[in-house]
Design a protein around this motif. Structure first.
Motif, short mmCIF file in Angstrom:
data_model
loop_
_atom_site.label_atom_id
_atom_site.label_comp_id
_atom_site.label_asym_id
_atom_site.label_seq_id
_atom_site.Cartn_x
_atom_site.Cartn_y
_atom_site.Cartn_z
N GLU A 93 -3.09 2.88 3.76
CA GLU A 93 -3.43 2.47 2.17
C GLU A 93 -2.19 2.99 1.98
O GLU A 93 -3.16 4.21 1.74
N ILE A 94 -1.04 2.55 1.12
CA ILE A 94 -0.59 3.52 -0.03
C ILE A 94 0.38 2.56 -0.77
O ILE A 94 0.34 1.16 -0.86
N MET A 133 5.76 10.11 -14.29
CA MET A 133 5.60 10.20 -13.18
C MET A 133 5.09 9.00 -12.04
O MET A 133 3.70 8.19 -12.05
N ALA A 134 5.51 8.37 -10.47
CA ALA A 134 4.20 7.66 -9.44
C ALA A 134 3.28 7.76 -8.93
O ALA A 134 2.56 9.17 -9.23
N ILE A 135 2.66 6.79 -8.93
CA ILE A 135 0.75 7.29 -8.50
C ILE A 135 1.35 7.24 -7.15
O ILE A 135 1.70 6.85 -6.65
N GLY A 136 0.60 8.70 -6.39
CA GLY A 136 0.69 9.38 -5.31
C GLY A 136 -0.80 9.04 -4.80
O GLY A 136 -2.03 9.46 -5.09
N ARG A 137 -0.86 8.03 -3.90
CA ARG A 137 -2.08 7.53 -2.92
C ARG A 137 -2.24 6.80 -1.71
O ARG A 137 -1.25 6.68 -1.14
N LEU A 138 -2.42 7.60 -1.13
CA LEU A 138 -2.74 7.28 0.42
C LEU A 138 -4.35 7.82 1.00
O LEU A 138 -4.22 8.49 0.98
N SER A 139 -4.47 6.38 1.54
CA SER A 139 -6.09 6.87 2.39
C SER A 139 -5.58 6.35 4.02
O SER A 139 -4.83 5.56 4.33
N VAL A 140 -6.98 6.65 4.69
CA VAL A 140 -6.54 5.96 6.01
C VAL A 140 -7.44 5.71 5.71
O VAL A 140 -9.23 6.04 6.13
N LYS A 141 -7.73 3.97 7.35
CA LYS A 141 -9.25 3.74 7.44
C LYS A 141 -8.95 2.76 8.90
O LYS A 141 -7.65 3.55 9.01
N VAL A 142 -10.10 2.42 9.20
CA VAL A 142 -10.66 2.19 10.24
C VAL A 142 -10.58 1.61 11.02
O VAL A 142 -12.23 0.84 9.88
N GLY A 143 -10.99 -0.08 11.48
CA GLY A 143 -11.44 -1.24 11.79
C GLY A 143 -12.20 -0.84 12.96
O GLY A 143 -12.46 -1.20 14.02
N LYS A 144 -14.20 -1.78 12.50
CA LYS A 144 -14.35 -1.56 14.22
C LYS A 144 -14.57 -3.68 15.22
O LYS A 144 -13.71 -4.42 14.67
N PRO A 179 2.37 -2.11 -6.31
CA PRO A 179 2.53 -2.32 -5.20
C PRO A 179 1.42 -1.48 -3.99
O PRO A 179 1.89 -0.68 -4.86
N HIS A 180 1.61 -1.66 -3.45
CA HIS A 180 0.80 -1.25 -2.06
C HIS A 180 1.07 -1.25 -0.36
O HIS A 180 1.70 -3.11 -1.27
N ALA A 181 1.25 -0.53 0.59
CA ALA A 181 1.66 -0.91 1.65
C ALA A 181 -0.05 -0.63 2.12
O ALA A 181 -1.12 0.08 1.86
N HIS A 182 0.26 -1.49 3.63
CA HIS A 182 -1.90 -1.75 4.40
C HIS A 182 -0.03 -1.91 5.86
O HIS A 182 0.80 -2.80 6.00
N VAL A 183 -0.61 -0.53 6.60
CA VAL A 183 0.35 -0.16 7.55
C VAL A 183 -1.10 -0.27 8.79
O VAL A 183 -1.36 0.88 9.25
N MET A 184 -0.96 -1.15 9.33
CA MET A 184 -2.00 -1.48 10.59
C MET A 184 -1.72 -1.17 11.84
O MET A 184 -0.10 -1.02 12.19
#
Length: 219
Positions: A77-78, A1-12, A123-128
């Motif tokens: 971040e995925i 099974m591939a890894i499932g991870r998605l987090s949401v972050k914010v920047g000040k 592999p992972h993606a950063h989507v700003m």
């Protein structure tokens, strides 16, 4: 099974332009590529005219003009399936950005592929993206980040999404976002003829009886 991870972050305020340089591996962050990491892809879109050729201009303006206690960007971040090749991963990220951001917000993303603790790819993606909504009104950088004027939108800044939500609403929205990611990612895995699937549910939700694993980061 591939890894499932998605987090949401914010920047000040003050964090947007350094983080954009970080995900694009520019300046001091270019050295990361000397440590065996790959910058697999880097793209941006929906930028205001004054940032059309350089997304850093948007993030620099956000740091300068967004209210001091506000957020200058939101980020997904995925984790991406290592079973996919780079072209498949890029297509997946583009489709997810199109679904979740569309033409409503300026965005920038990057796909990083460092070596994981087990020696394989991670592999992972950063989507700003900028939470200010695009409404077709041309504003200079300073006005773009001013307070929104509902009666006369052309006199105020661009309207900001995601404000005033209580923690319970945000938790629900995050769970729904992860569900949409699971569906899209698995659709792309099927399309690519790959047997692996992701499951965004926790071990408790799946009833596996397993404890959460410690994150295996390259560091």
């Amino acid at each position: 099974m591939a890894i499932g991870r998605l987090s949401v972050k914010v920047g000040k305020a003050g964090k947007a332009s350094p983080h954009a340089a970080y995900i694009a591996r520019l300046g001091q962050y270019e050295k990361r590529l000397e440590q065996g990491e790959k910058l697999e892809a880097s793209e941006f879109g929906n930028m205001p005219k004054w940032a059309a050729t350089n997304p850093l201009h948007l993030w620099e303006a956000a740091d300068a003009y967004e209210r001091k206690n506000g957020t200058t960007y939101r980020e997904f971040e995925i984790a991406l399936p290592r079973e996919m090749n780079p072209a498949q991963r890029l297509e997946l990220v583009r489709d997810f950005v199109g679904q979740e951001i569309g033409d409503r917000h300026a965005f920038q993303f990057a796909i990083h592929t460092p070596t994981a603790a087990d020696g394989g790819e991670q592999p992972h993606a950063h989507v700003m993206f900028c939470e200010r909504e695009l409404d077709g009104i041309e504003r200079d950088p300073e006005q773009f980040f001013k307070r929104y004027n509902s009666k006369n939108p052309e006199r105020g800044g661009a309207k900001k999404a995601n404000t005033g939500k209580d923690p319970a609403t945000r938790r629900t929205e995050l769970k729904e976002l992860r569900g949409r990611w699971e569906i899209m990612c698995n659709e792309h895995l099927v399309r690519g003829g790959i047997d692996a699937r992701i499951d965004m549910r926790s071990h408790a939700e799946r009833g596996t009886g397993l404890a959460p694993e410690v994150k295996q980061l390259p560091s």
